[in-house]
Each structure stands twice: as C-alpha cells, then as structure tokens.
Design an enzyme around this catalytic site. Structure first.
Site, short mmCIF file in Angstrom:
data_model
loop_
_atom_site.label_atom_id
_atom_site.label_comp_id
_atom_site.label_asym_id
_atom_site.label_seq_id
_atom_site.Cartn_x
_atom_site.Cartn_y
_atom_site.Cartn_z
N GLU A 178 26.37 6.17 25.86
CA GLU A 178 27.14 7.23 26.53
C GLU A 178 27.82 8.20 25.55
O GLU A 178 29.03 8.45 25.61
CB GLU A 178 28.19 6.59 27.46
CG GLU A 178 27.56 5.70 28.51
CD GLU A 178 28.60 4.96 29.36
OE1 GLU A 178 29.77 5.30 29.31
OE2 GLU A 178 28.21 4.00 30.05
N GLU A 294 20.48 -0.60 33.60
CA GLU A 294 21.66 -1.09 34.34
C GLU A 294 21.52 -0.83 35.85
O GLU A 294 22.44 -0.43 36.52
CB GLU A 294 22.94 -0.44 33.80
CG GLU A 294 23.15 -0.64 32.31
CD GLU A 294 24.43 -0.03 31.80
OE1 GLU A 294 25.33 0.27 32.61
OE2 GLU A 294 24.57 0.16 30.57
O1 G3I Z 1 36.84 -11.88 30.60
C1 G3I Z 1 38.12 -11.27 30.82
C2 G3I Z 1 39.05 -12.25 31.55
O2 G3I Z 1 39.29 -13.37 30.69
C3 G3I Z 1 40.34 -11.54 31.91
O3 G3I Z 1 41.17 -12.42 32.64
C4 G3I Z 1 40.02 -10.29 32.74
C5 G3I Z 1 41.26 -9.53 33.16
O4 G3I Z 1 41.69 -8.73 32.08
O5 G3I Z 1 39.18 -9.41 31.95
C6 G3I Z 1 37.93 -10.03 31.68
O6 G3I Z 1 37.15 -9.14 30.92
C7 G3I Z 1 36.63 -8.05 31.70
C8 G3I Z 1 35.11 -8.05 31.56
O7 G3I Z 1 34.55 -6.92 32.24
C9 G3I Z 1 34.47 -9.32 32.13
O8 G3I Z 1 34.63 -9.33 33.51
C10 G3I Z 1 37.20 -6.77 31.10
O9 G3I Z 1 38.60 -6.73 31.33
C11 G3I Z 1 36.54 -5.57 31.78
O10 G3I Z 1 36.92 -4.37 31.13
C12 G3I Z 1 35.01 -5.69 31.66
O11 G3I Z 1 34.45 -4.61 32.39
C13 G3I Z 1 33.07 -4.35 32.05
C14 G3I Z 1 32.98 -2.90 31.51
O12 G3I Z 1 31.61 -2.54 31.30
C15 G3I Z 1 33.71 -2.79 30.19
O13 G3I Z 1 33.14 -3.68 29.24
C16 G3I Z 1 32.26 -4.47 33.32
O14 G3I Z 1 32.26 -5.82 33.77
C17 G3I Z 1 30.83 -4.01 33.04
O15 G3I Z 1 30.05 -4.05 34.22
C18 G3I Z 1 30.85 -2.57 32.51
O16 G3I Z 1 29.52 -2.23 32.24
C19 G3I Z 1 29.32 -0.85 31.86
C20 G3I Z 1 28.29 -0.83 30.73
O17 G3I Z 1 28.76 -1.59 29.64
C21 G3I Z 1 27.98 0.61 30.33
N1 G3I Z 1 27.51 1.37 31.48
C22 G3I Z 1 28.48 1.38 32.62
C23 G3I Z 1 28.76 -0.06 33.06
C24 G3I Z 1 29.68 -0.10 34.25
O18 G3I Z 1 30.92 0.43 33.91
#
Ligand code: G3I
Length: 384
Positions: A178, A294
C-alpha cells in the site's frame, strides 16, 4: 459433469440437484444427504468430483489458499482441517508484520512465523509472507525510535534479517504494501508514509533489492489495495500503480508480481470488466505475475436474510474471478481468511448486528455459495 446437463448452471440449483442425485445414488434419504452434503462430505466430493478448492485450482495450474493467523490455526482443529482440505498455499496475516516480529528495537521474535512455516511444510504447501514494509502494524516502540538518521538502517536491517531467516523457504513476500495514496496529491501518487518522509520515493526500490539479496528464491511482490473498481479514485490508483511498477522494472528492480488485495464490496455494482481486464493486461505486459492476495466480500450493506446475502456475495466473487482468471498472468488466489468464524470484518458491526459472512466457509466450516462461486470460477478458468 452430467449434473450440469440436467439442471441449469445456477449455483443453488446445482447444489440441490447434487443432493437429490446423491440420495438416489446412495439410497440415503434426501434429508440425511441434505443435512450432510454441506459439511464437505468427503464421499460427495469424491463421488461427484466436488473436489476441494485446492484441487479445482490446481487442475487449471492455479494455486488457491488463505491467510490465517497462527493463533487461530493452532487452537481450532476444524479450521486447520478445513484449511488442509481446501488450501494449496498458506499466507501470513498478522504474524510476519513488524508488531509481531519486533517486540523491542533489538529483538526479533520469529516464533509465530516459524510455526506457520512448519505447518505449511507439514502439508507440503508453499508459504507466503505479508509484509516487510508497510505504514501500519508498527510495534509500540517504533514511532518514538524512527528518525531521519536511523530510518534506512531500521528498514534495511528488518528486511535483511527477516528474509535471511526464511531464505529459500518462502513462496513469496509482500515486500512493500500500500505505497500508493492519490489523496496525498503527489504527482507519483505515492503515500507519504514515515518511510517515504525519511527515505524518499526510492525506499521502495531499496526494499526490493535488500529482499532479493537475502532471499534470491522468493517471489517479490508489490501489494496494493483498492485497484478493482470503476471509481475515479481506483482508476487513479491503477494508473499510479502501473507507473510505479514500470519505473521499478525500468530500473532493473528485482520485482516479480503485483498483489491485488481484492477486498470486494457486496452491495455496489461498480466493476467494469473491460477496465479491469485492460489493467491486468498492462501489468502482465511488464513481465509481472499477478496474485489475488486478500480476497473477501464485505456484506455490511447486504440484506439480513442469509440465503439472499450468500447468493449476492457469491455473485460478486463469480463476477470478479471470471474477469481475473481470464488473465493468464494471474497465478494465485488467496482469501483473507477461510471461515466466517475468523474474519477481520467481525470486529465491525452490521446495522442489524448479524454476523458477517465474507468468506467461502461459514462459521461451522460448511461450504457456502461463496465456495461454489470460487470453485466454479476455477472450473471455468483457462488452464495455465
Ligand atoms: O493479537 C492481539 C491481541 O493479543 C490483543 O488483545 C488485541 C487487542 O489489542 O490485538 C490483537 O492484535 C490485533 C491483530 O489484528 C490480531 O487480531 C491487532 O490489534 C490488530 O491491529 C490487527 O489487525 C490486522 C490489521 O491488518 C493490522 O495488522 C487485521 O486483523 C488484518 O486483517 C489487517 O489486514 C490488512 C492487511 O495486512 C493489508 N491489507 C488490508 C487488510 C485489512 O485491513
């Protein structure tokens, strides 16, 4: 398939026809079959060639798989079993991002990535890493540490350490994710991220060169969002992405593929097949492969009724994949998750609070019409 000649090709009709045919073939009551077929009944799949998505894709020289966090695969055997049956490639979701890998500035934690690699190796399927350079998913310490003087060292050391750790074992890496943002109003369309601010536009080429030096075997991918639809903003993204890819290729940058994220929208009819087809052809003309990285369908604005909603989601998948898979440079289709039980969309709420249904399997791991739509798209795709 004989069933097709008996019934129209509509997804719902074929599935019902299959249940009736299966009942007559096995002597089981239709009700018993009805209740069982959707549980990915192995007999049904074997008997009628209703192979898994993995096999349907492979029959056309394609790879189908899913991106799934280690924590879900490790605790849910039904998810793991459904993954093994349906997926020919494993992609990381959160486990190879900066916030997972870098608990402190001088420590790397590869435990989750290593677990995923072992899982993929055990199934004898490839593993792809997402993502080495992005503007999100930084560990808490990052913003306070990054500055003009250490940005290049931080980025290049991260890429070198991670790609060296997995060298020779990766199908592909999303090296940069991105990097385009038209609303930042730059003539090159680049997003003004921290990396851009401190390293300038050439951070992208540098990232690919460091990755190639440390893992010459991995396919190196530029991954981008919002490239699919006939919207002004997405047309600009397509143009800026093509310009970026052309510039990288003209400088001899070791880049092998474009990743098109493909988070589809269920309630809008905004896909222009010709514009999408032309974009894919332009990318392929640069000598690049194309990966759908994705894929899912957000159903927030679709009706509450599940049969209606599933049918609309399936139709969006069929419409999109029928265009995408015509382009022979497309090699791989990866959904962002496999079952509705584990989707990133579940953290957002529909107005009616109904659970979302963006993926091929429902929350009990039964195939939905979305599964049928993906399977049908593979069946109809030209062989690579
Ligand atoms: O694992 C921790 C957990 O221990 C904690 O209690 C919780 C609350 O803070 O957070 C958990 O981590 C989260 C993680 O997902 C796992 O669920 C992160 O906060 C959260 O930011 C993370 O979000 C992911 C996001 O990317 C950022 O990494 C989404 O699941 C994931 O679907 C999303 O994927 C992105 C791609 O990388 C790029 N393209 C867009 C796509 C959707 O946004």
């Amino acid at each position: 398939m004989v069933l097709d000649s008996m019934f129209s090709n509509s997804l719902i009709t074929r599935r019902n026809a299959l249940k009736i045919a299966l009942a007559s073939a096995t002597g089981m009551g239709v009700k018993k079959v009805w209740d069982n077929l959707d549980s990915e009944d192995v007999f049904a799949q074997e008997y009628f060639g209703l192979n898994s998505l993995k096999q349907r894709a492979a029959a056309k020289g394609l790879i189908y798989g899913a991106a799934i966090p280690k924590d879900y695969l490790a605790i849910d055997k039904k998810l793991a079993d459904s993954f093994v049956r349906n997926c020919g490639i494993l992609a990381s979701d959160t486990d190879l991002k900066w916030d997972a890998l870098r608990p402190t500035p001088d420590k790397f934690d590869f435990s989750k990535g290593d677990w995923l690699l072992r899982f993929a190796k055990k199934q004898n399927i490839p593993f792809r890493g997402h993502t080495l350079v992005w503007y999100q998913a930084f560990p808490k310490w990052f913003e306070g540490v990054l500055n003009r003087n250490n940005a290049e060292k931080l980025m290049t050391e991260h890429i070198a350490t991670v790609t060296k750790h997995y060298a020779g074992q990766m199908h592909s890496w999303d090296v940069v994710n991105e990097a385009i943002e038209p609303y930042h109003r730059r003539s090159d369309g680049l997003r003004e991220t921290s990396w851009f601010k401190f390293l300038g536009p050439d951070y992208i080429e540098l990232a690919f060169r460091i990755a190639a030096e440390n893992d010459p075997k991995a396919l190196l991918v530029y991954n981008e969002a919002s490239l699919v639809y006939d919207l002004r903003s997405q047309e600009m993204r397509r143009d800026f992405t093509l310009k970026l890819l052309d510039k990288l290729k003209s400088k001899g940058t070791p880049i092998h593929a474009l990743g098109i994220q493909s988070h589809l929208t269920g309630h809008l009819n905004i896909l222009d097949a010709k514009k999408l087809r032309d974009f894919l052809a332009d990318v392929a003309s640069l000598g690049l492969k194309i990966m759908i990285t994705e894929l899912d369908v957000n159903d927030f604005e679709l009706p509450f009724d599940i049969a209606t909603r599933d049918s609309l989601v399936a139709s969006k998948l069929e419409e999109f994949l029928s265009v995408i898979l015509e382009e022979r440079a497309v090699t791989t289709v990866i959904t962002w998750g496999l079952s509705d039980r584990y989707t990133w969309y579940s953290r957002y709420k529909r107005a009616d609070s109904a659970p979302v249904r963006p993926l091929p399997l429902d929350s009990d791991f039964k195939p939905k019409l979305a599964w049928d739509a993906i399977a049908k798209a593979f069946d109809n795709a030209p062989k690579r």
